[in-house]
Design a protein around this motif. Structure first.
Motif, PDB file in Angstrom:
ATOM      1  N   PRO A 143     -14.461 -35.562 113.742  1.00 54.76           N
ATOM      2  CA  PRO A 143     -15.240 -34.321 113.723  1.00 54.76           C
ATOM      3  C   PRO A 143     -16.656 -34.539 114.223  1.00 54.76           C
ATOM      4  CG  PRO A 143     -13.993 -34.557 111.700  1.00 54.76           C
ATOM      5  CD  PRO A 143     -13.845 -35.849 112.447  1.00 54.76           C
ATOM      6  N   GLY A 144     -17.064 -33.722 115.167  1.00 52.04           N
ATOM      7  CA  GLY A 144     -18.420 -33.787 115.682  1.00 52.04           C
ATOM      8  C   GLY A 144     -18.681 -34.918 116.647  1.00 52.04           C
ATOM      9  N   LYS A 145     -17.629 -35.656 117.010  1.00 54.13           N
ATOM     10  CA  LYS A 145     -17.807 -36.788 117.919  1.00 54.13           C
ATOM     11  C   LYS A 145     -16.952 -36.612 119.163  1.00 54.13           C
ATOM     12  CE  LYS A 145     -19.026 -40.218 114.404  1.00 54.13           C
ATOM     13  NZ  LYS A 145     -18.757 -41.579 113.879  1.00 54.13           N
ATOM     14  N   GLU A 146     -17.289 -37.380 120.184  1.00 57.60           N
ATOM     15  CA  GLU A 146     -16.492 -37.351 121.393  1.00 57.60           C
ATOM     16  C   GLU A 146     -15.210 -38.160 121.201  1.00 57.60           C
ATOM     17  OE1 GLU A 146     -20.084 -36.902 124.700  1.00 57.60           O
ATOM     18  OE2 GLU A 146     -18.838 -38.693 124.668  1.00 57.60           O
ATOM     19  N   ARG A 147     -14.234 -37.821 121.987  1.00 52.20           N
ATOM     20  CA  ARG A 147     -12.984 -38.572 121.934  1.00 52.20           C
ATOM     21  C   ARG A 147     -13.223 -39.988 122.455  1.00 52.20           C
ATOM     22  NH1 ARG A 147      -8.030 -35.269 124.096  1.00 52.20           N
ATOM     23  NH2 ARG A 147      -9.172 -35.481 126.065  1.00 52.20           N
ATOM     24  N   GLU A 148     -12.578 -40.971 121.824  1.00 55.98           N
ATOM     25  CA  GLU A 148     -12.797 -42.354 122.212  1.00 55.98           C
ATOM     26  C   GLU A 148     -11.478 -43.098 122.338  1.00 55.98           C
ATOM     27  OE1 GLU A 148     -15.060 -44.415 119.232  1.00 55.98           O
ATOM     28  OE2 GLU A 148     -13.560 -44.082 117.655  1.00 55.98           O
ATOM     29  N   PHE A 149     -11.496 -44.117 123.157  1.00 52.97           N
ATOM     30  CA  PHE A 149     -10.333 -44.976 123.351  1.00 52.97           C
ATOM     31  C   PHE A 149     -10.094 -45.807 122.096  1.00 52.97           C
ATOM     32  CE2 PHE A 149      -7.361 -47.699 125.387  1.00 52.97           C
ATOM     33  CZ  PHE A 149      -7.680 -48.994 124.991  1.00 52.97           C
ATOM     34  N   VAL A 150      -8.807 -45.991 121.763  1.00 55.39           N
ATOM     35  CA  VAL A 150      -8.438 -46.809 120.610  1.00 55.39           C
ATOM     36  C   VAL A 150      -7.649 -48.043 121.054  1.00 55.39           C
ATOM     37  CG1 VAL A 150      -7.126 -46.897 118.457  1.00 55.39           C
ATOM     38  CG2 VAL A 150      -8.406 -44.819 119.059  1.00 55.39           C
ATOM     39  N   ALA A 151      -6.546 -47.815 121.744  1.00 52.21           N
ATOM     40  CA  ALA A 151      -5.689 -48.935 122.142  1.00 52.21           C
ATOM     41  C   ALA A 151      -4.754 -48.481 123.249  1.00 52.21           C
ATOM     42  CB  ALA A 151      -4.879 -49.449 120.959  1.00 52.21           C
ATOM     43  N   ALA A 152      -4.251 -49.437 124.011  1.00 53.73           N
ATOM     44  CA  ALA A 152      -3.294 -49.130 125.067  1.00 53.73           C
ATOM     45  C   ALA A 152      -2.415 -50.338 125.309  1.00 53.73           C
ATOM     46  CB  ALA A 152      -4.003 -48.716 126.350  1.00 53.73           C
ATOM     47  N   ILE A 153      -1.241 -50.071 125.891  1.00 47.85           N
ATOM     48  CA  ILE A 153      -0.290 -51.144 126.151  1.00 47.85           C
ATOM     49  C   ILE A 153       0.428 -50.888 127.470  1.00 47.85           C
ATOM     50  CG2 ILE A 153       1.570 -50.000 124.846  1.00 47.85           C
ATOM     51  CD1 ILE A 153       2.409 -52.856 123.889  1.00 47.85           C
ATOM     52  N   TYR A 166      -7.709 -53.079 123.204  1.00 53.60           N
ATOM     53  CA  TYR A 166      -8.193 -52.475 121.973  1.00 53.60           C
ATOM     54  C   TYR A 166      -9.681 -52.178 122.043  1.00 53.60           C
ATOM     55  CZ  TYR A 166      -3.850 -54.139 119.846  1.00 53.60           C
ATOM     56  OH  TYR A 166      -2.529 -54.378 119.535  1.00 53.60           O
ATOM     57  N   ALA A 167     -10.078 -51.118 121.365  1.00 57.20           N
ATOM     58  CA  ALA A 167     -11.500 -50.885 121.140  1.00 57.20           C
ATOM     59  C   ALA A 167     -11.986 -51.911 120.129  1.00 57.20           C
ATOM     60  CB  ALA A 167     -11.713 -49.472 120.598  1.00 57.20           C
ATOM     61  N   ASP A 168     -13.232 -52.312 120.264  1.00 60.55           N
ATOM     62  CA  ASP A 168     -13.790 -53.313 119.351  1.00 60.55           C
ATOM     63  C   ASP A 168     -13.693 -52.865 117.901  1.00 60.55           C
ATOM     64  OD1 ASP A 168     -16.496 -54.387 121.554  1.00 60.55           O
ATOM     65  OD2 ASP A 168     -14.392 -54.985 121.448  1.00 60.55           O
ATOM     66  N   SER A 169     -13.815 -51.577 117.680  1.00 57.81           N
ATOM     67  CA  SER A 169     -13.840 -51.049 116.314  1.00 57.81           C
ATOM     68  C   SER A 169     -12.506 -51.195 115.579  1.00 57.81           C
ATOM     69  CB  SER A 169     -14.248 -49.576 116.331  1.00 57.81           C
ATOM     70  OG  SER A 169     -13.342 -48.824 117.118  1.00 57.81           O
ATOM     71  N   VAL A 170     -11.419 -51.443 116.322  1.00 57.22           N
ATOM     72  CA  VAL A 170     -10.107 -51.533 115.670  1.00 57.22           C
ATOM     73  C   VAL A 170      -9.455 -52.903 115.836  1.00 57.22           C
ATOM     74  CG1 VAL A 170      -9.775 -49.062 116.010  1.00 57.22           C
ATOM     75  CG2 VAL A 170      -8.735 -50.682 117.625  1.00 57.22           C
ATOM     76  N   LYS A 171     -10.071 -53.774 116.610  1.00 54.42           N
ATOM     77  CA  LYS A 171      -9.495 -55.107 116.821  1.00 54.42           C
ATOM     78  C   LYS A 171      -9.301 -55.824 115.496  1.00 54.42           C
ATOM     79  CE  LYS A 171     -11.096 -56.181 121.499  1.00 54.42           C
ATOM     80  NZ  LYS A 171     -12.051 -56.984 122.308  1.00 54.42           N
ATOM     81  N   GLY A 172      -8.142 -56.426 115.349  1.00 58.22           N
ATOM     82  CA  GLY A 172      -7.832 -57.152 114.128  1.00 58.22           C
ATOM     83  C   GLY A 172      -7.272 -56.279 113.027  1.00 58.22           C
ATOM     84  N   ARG A 173      -7.346 -54.978 113.191  1.00 53.42           N
ATOM     85  CA  ARG A 173      -6.827 -54.053 112.172  1.00 53.42           C
ATOM     86  C   ARG A 173      -5.666 -53.219 112.706  1.00 53.42           C
ATOM     87  NH1 ARG A 173      -9.791 -50.049 110.289  1.00 53.42           N
ATOM     88  NH2 ARG A 173     -11.044 -49.778 112.178  1.00 53.42           N
ATOM     89  N   VAL A 214       5.800 -45.822 121.972  1.00 56.69           N
ATOM     90  CA  VAL A 214       4.779 -46.778 121.566  1.00 56.69           C
ATOM     91  C   VAL A 214       4.396 -46.479 120.130  1.00 56.69           C
ATOM     92  CG1 VAL A 214       3.881 -47.195 123.865  1.00 56.69           C
ATOM     93  CG2 VAL A 214       2.876 -45.390 122.453  1.00 56.69           C
ATOM     94  N   TYR A 215       3.931 -47.522 119.460  1.00 56.99           N
ATOM     95  CA  TYR A 215       3.547 -47.412 118.059  1.00 56.99           C
ATOM     96  C   TYR A 215       2.125 -47.908 117.890  1.00 56.99           C
ATOM     97  CZ  TYR A 215       8.627 -47.319 117.733  1.00 56.99           C
ATOM     98  OH  TYR A 215       9.958 -47.013 117.908  1.00 56.99           O
ATOM     99  N   LEU A 216       1.445 -47.340 116.924  1.00 54.26           N
ATOM    100  CA  LEU A 216       0.117 -47.827 116.555  1.00 54.26           C
ATOM    101  C   LEU A 216       0.143 -48.108 115.058  1.00 54.26           C
ATOM    102  CD1 LEU A 216      -2.736 -48.413 117.665  1.00 54.26           C
ATOM    103  CD2 LEU A 216      -3.400 -46.153 116.812  1.00 54.26           C
ATOM    104  N   GLN A 217       0.212 -49.376 114.724  1.00 55.36           N
ATOM    105  CA  GLN A 217       0.166 -49.793 113.329  1.00 55.36           C
ATOM    106  C   GLN A 217      -1.284 -49.939 112.928  1.00 55.36           C
ATOM    107  OE1 GLN A 217       2.720 -50.284 111.037  1.00 55.36           O
ATOM    108  NE2 GLN A 217       1.046 -50.512 109.569  1.00 55.36           N
ATOM    109  N   MET A 218      -1.700 -49.167 111.956  1.00 53.53           N
ATOM    110  CA  MET A 218      -3.089 -49.151 111.528  1.00 53.53           C
ATOM    111  C   MET A 218      -3.181 -49.715 110.115  1.00 53.53           C
ATOM    112  SD  MET A 218      -4.232 -45.422 113.034  1.00 53.53           S
ATOM    113  CE  MET A 218      -3.194 -44.531 111.894  1.00 53.53           C
ATOM    114  N   ASN A 219      -3.804 -50.863 110.002  1.00 57.78           N
ATOM    115  CA  ASN A 219      -3.987 -51.519 108.713  1.00 57.78           C
ATOM    116  C   ASN A 219      -5.468 -51.566 108.349  1.00 57.78           C
ATOM    117  OD1 ASN A 219      -1.202 -52.055 108.649  1.00 57.78           O
ATOM    118  ND2 ASN A 219      -1.475 -54.040 109.673  1.00 57.78           N
ATOM    119  N   SER A 220      -5.730 -51.881 107.104  1.00 60.86           N
ATOM    120  CA  SER A 220      -7.117 -51.988 106.622  1.00 60.86           C
ATOM    121  C   SER A 220      -7.930 -50.764 107.039  1.00 60.86           C
ATOM    122  CB  SER A 220      -7.767 -53.267 107.162  1.00 60.86           C
ATOM    123  OG  SER A 220      -7.047 -54.409 106.772  1.00 60.86           O
ATOM    124  N   LEU A 221      -7.363 -49.619 106.815  1.00 55.99           N
ATOM    125  CA  LEU A 221      -8.002 -48.375 107.250  1.00 55.99           C
ATOM    126  C   LEU A 221      -9.329 -48.153 106.548  1.00 55.99           C
ATOM    127  CD1 LEU A 221      -4.841 -46.127 107.471  1.00 55.99           C
ATOM    128  CD2 LEU A 221      -6.431 -46.577 109.347  1.00 55.99           C
TER     129      LEU A 221
END
Length: 119
Positions: free
Chosen positions: A38-48, A57-64, A76-83
């Motif tokens: 909300p209130g932010k621009e769309r950003e890249f998360v991950a791609a394969i 991966y975006a730096d903000s989600v690397k390792g998670r 494709v799947y996006l497994q999101m851990n340590s949310l």
């Protein structure tokens, strides 16, 4: 051509969710995920990449977060851990016409799926 995303929902901080995106009508060399809070621009998360499975991966989600694919299912799947609460956003599946992580080069978009992480 359609990209169908699913799997969003609610999770607590530290929890996990898995998103899925199934492409129909054609296959894509690459599939990715973007998000918009909300209130932010769309950003890249991950791609394969479909062949070979190279991931980005975006730096903000690397390792998670982990992106994976099942070529037989064109999914494709996006497994999101340590949310974290800052992961709260609408997540979009998208496909570019070539190998890229630049949002403006993604020509095909699925409907968004809401992910909400509570603190």
């Amino acid at each position: 051509v359609q990209l169908q995303a699913s799997g969003g929902g609610e999770a607590e901080t530290g929890g996990s969710l898995r998103l899925s995106c199934t492409a129909s009508g054609r296959t894509f060399r690459m599939l990715g995920w973007f998000r918009q809070a909300p209130g932010k621009e769309r950003e890249f998360v991950a791609a394969i990449i479909r062949i070979g499975g190279a991931t980005y991966y975006a730096d903000s989600v690397k390792g998670r977060f982990t992106i994976s694919r099942d070529n037989a299912k064109n999914t494709v799947y996006l497994q999101m851990n340590s949310l974290k609460p800052e992961d709260t956003a609408v997540y979009y599946c998208a496909a570019p016409s070539w190998i890229t992580t630049r949002e403006r080069d993604y020509d095909y978009w699925g409907q968004g799926t809401q992910v909400t992480v509570s603190s």
